[in-house]
Motif scaffolding. Structure first.
Motif, PDB file in Angstrom:
ATOM      1  N   ARG A  67       0.690  -1.161  -0.138  1.00 14.77           N
ATOM      2  CA  ARG A  67       0.051  -0.195  -0.060  1.00 14.77           C
ATOM      3  C   ARG A  67       0.669   1.293  -0.006  1.00 14.77           C
ATOM      4  O   ARG A  67       0.333   2.347  -0.369  1.00 14.77           O
ATOM      5  CB  ARG A  67      -0.813   0.091   1.167  1.00 14.77           C
ATOM      6  N   ASN A  68       2.069   1.228   0.490  1.00 16.05           N
ATOM      7  CA  ASN A  68       2.955   2.518   0.467  1.00 16.05           C
ATOM      8  C   ASN A  68       3.448   2.603  -0.870  1.00 16.05           C
ATOM      9  O   ASN A  68       3.645   1.943  -1.668  1.00 16.05           O
ATOM     10  CB  ASN A  68       3.873   2.369   1.561  1.00 16.05           C
ATOM     11  N   LYS A  69       3.502   3.869  -1.019  1.00 17.89           N
ATOM     12  CA  LYS A  69       4.101   4.494  -2.488  1.00 17.89           C
ATOM     13  C   LYS A  69       5.436   5.087  -2.327  1.00 17.89           C
ATOM     14  O   LYS A  69       5.826   5.590  -3.301  1.00 17.89           O
ATOM     15  CB  LYS A  69       3.076   5.727  -2.853  1.00 17.89           C
ATOM     16  N   CYS A  70       6.037   4.595  -1.409  1.00 14.59           N
ATOM     17  CA  CYS A  70       7.642   5.025  -1.169  1.00 14.59           C
ATOM     18  C   CYS A  70       8.460   3.857  -0.538  1.00 14.59           C
ATOM     19  O   CYS A  70       7.712   3.181   0.183  1.00 14.59           O
ATOM     20  CB  CYS A  70       7.835   6.175  -0.491  1.00 14.59           C
ATOM     21  N   ARG A 170       2.508   9.289   1.266  1.00 15.37           N
ATOM     22  CA  ARG A 170       2.688   8.013   0.509  1.00 15.37           C
ATOM     23  C   ARG A 170       2.617   6.920   1.370  1.00 15.37           C
ATOM     24  O   ARG A 170       2.606   5.743   1.032  1.00 15.37           O
ATOM     25  CB  ARG A 170       4.080   8.334  -0.141  1.00 15.37           C
ATOM     26  N   LEU A 171       2.834   7.169   2.722  1.00 14.53           N
ATOM     27  CA  LEU A 171       2.992   6.295   3.813  1.00 14.53           C
ATOM     28  C   LEU A 171       1.336   5.824   4.205  1.00 14.53           C
ATOM     29  O   LEU A 171       0.879   6.799   4.927  1.00 14.53           O
ATOM     30  CB  LEU A 171       3.656   6.640   4.676  1.00 14.53           C
ATOM     31  N   ASN A 182       8.598  13.806   5.283  1.00 16.72           N
ATOM     32  CA  ASN A 182       7.917  14.930   4.552  1.00 16.72           C
ATOM     33  C   ASN A 182       8.592  15.597   3.650  1.00 16.72           C
ATOM     34  O   ASN A 182       9.916  15.204   3.593  1.00 16.72           O
ATOM     35  CB  ASN A 182       7.796  16.044   5.770  1.00 16.72           C
ATOM     36  N   SER A 183       7.990  16.710   2.816  1.00 21.24           N
ATOM     37  CA  SER A 183       8.953  17.357   2.138  1.00 21.24           C
ATOM     38  C   SER A 183       9.808  18.372   2.952  1.00 21.24           C
ATOM     39  O   SER A 183       9.346  18.436   4.244  1.00 21.24           O
ATOM     40  CB  SER A 183       8.107  18.363   1.202  1.00 21.24           C
ATOM     41  N   LEU A 184      10.847  18.835   2.541  1.00 17.35           N
ATOM     42  CA  LEU A 184      11.754  19.617   3.256  1.00 17.35           C
ATOM     43  C   LEU A 184      10.994  20.900   3.860  1.00 17.35           C
ATOM     44  O   LEU A 184      11.111  21.346   4.868  1.00 17.35           O
ATOM     45  CB  LEU A 184      12.987  20.062   2.670  1.00 17.35           C
ATOM     46  N   VAL A 185      10.155  21.593   2.869  1.00 21.60           N
ATOM     47  CA  VAL A 185       9.437  22.617   3.343  1.00 21.60           C
ATOM     48  C   VAL A 185       8.420  22.479   4.547  1.00 21.60           C
ATOM     49  O   VAL A 185       8.556  23.027   5.323  1.00 21.60           O
ATOM     50  CB  VAL A 185       8.912  23.188   2.044  1.00 21.60           C
ATOM     51  N   GLU A 186       7.708  21.511   4.345  1.00 22.24           N
ATOM     52  CA  GLU A 186       6.741  21.037   5.429  1.00 22.24           C
ATOM     53  C   GLU A 186       7.413  20.700   6.647  1.00 22.24           C
ATOM     54  O   GLU A 186       7.125  20.948   7.616  1.00 22.24           O
ATOM     55  CB  GLU A 186       5.894  19.744   4.899  1.00 22.24           C
TER      56      GLU A 186
END
Length: 304
Positions: A67-70, A170-171, A182-186
């Motif tokens: 199910r996870n996308k990464c 993605r998790l 997370n994205s670095l910005v987030e």
């Protein structure tokens, strides 16, 4: 310390570090959460790999891959990058931090004793226990407030979700070391800035910040651990726990249960708590029990 109407003298001097000559308290405040993150994550990773406490696992292991996308390597790299950014930000801000001083404690104790008309022993309890605990609690409240508002905004705004927050989602089946995936910005805005505000707005000392940053990190890891452990103190003390946050990672609950990492009051106040949270938790327990019973049957057949 005897109670007297004459204030003690203040003789300020630099405060010694907890580990003088080895590491400064300011550096420890940056490193302790990272050490806690990977140590606690490793604990849950070993539970997965050794198939321990399977009856408390929220999702079966096969779902992590399906199910996870990464990949786990992608997650690991992203978390390491966030820790680097977090540490670099902290080192930069440390250059503007005043040195921690001591020598004023007797005066502060006297002031509390006189203003509240309490004994010196009570004044010490207030100064060394109640006030730090209050600052820590307020830090939790500020962090929760910041993360709820920003987290909710990232779901409500399509641009923010697509370009930033969708990375974390993605998790679908969270696991411990993916807590800060997370994205670095987030990651910077949600965690680094959020924790920094909790520290600055409450007036915590550097040593109090070590506890605040480390405890918040442990709680975030625990929220994503993938286990509903009945003896886990973090899941006993706080209503925002792994199963509660797991709902938010599912497609049916993605627009609910925004609160993190400690309390759920903002979800309740703004009516964003998943309506069937309690039923979901009970259904998860039923499914876990069923899966575990099937697992035991298979193991029993193997031994025959």
């Amino acid at each position: 310390m005897n109670k007297t109407s004459t204030p003690p003298e203040i003789a300020l001097r630099p405060q010694l570090d907890l580990f003088p000559g080895f590491i400064s308290d300011q550096t420890l405040a940056l490193l302790a959460p990272i050490i806690a993150y990977w140590t606690f994550s490793t604990f849950f990773y070993l539970l997965d790999e050794m198939d321990l406490f399977a009856k408390y696992r929220i999702h079966p292991p096969a779902e992590v891959a399906s199910r996870n996308k990464c990949s786990k390597l992608e997650v690991f790299r992203a978390v390491v990058l966030q820790h680097i950014l977090q540490t670099a930000t902290g080192l930069l801000l440390n250059k503007f931090e005043p040195a921690q001083m001591t020598g004023h404690e007797s005066y502060e104790l006297w002031k509390i004793s006189m203003r509240l008309n309490v004994s010196p022993a009570v004044a010490q309890a207030i100064y060394y226990l109640i006030m730090p605990a209050f600052r820590l609690f307020m830090g939790f409240f500020i962090l929760d407030t910041w993360q709820y508002m920003l987290h909710r905004a990232m779901h409500m705004n399509k641009f923010l979700y697509k370009h930033f927050h969708s990375v974390h989602h993605r998790l679908y089946v969270p696991y411990a070391f993916g807590a800060l995936y997370n994205s670095l910005v987030e990651g910077f805005l949600l965690d680094t800035v959020g924790a920094g505000l909790g520290y600055l707005l409450t007036g915590m000392s550097t040593r109090e910040s070590i506890v605040f940053y480390t405890f918040s990190t442990l709680k975030t890891v625990d929220d994503h651990c993938g286990y509903d452990l009945p003896w886990d103190p973090l899941q006993i003390l706080f209503p925002n726990k792994s199963v509660y946050h797991d709902i938010h990672h599912q497609s049916f609950g993605i627009k609910t249960n925004f609160s993190q990492p400690f309390f759920i009051h903002w979800d309740e106040i703004f009516n964003t708590k998943y309506k069937d949270t309690n039923n979901y938790i009970q259904e998860q327990k039923r499914q876990r029990k069923q899966r575990y019973e099937e697992y035991l049957k298979k193991e029993h057949k193997k031994t025959k």
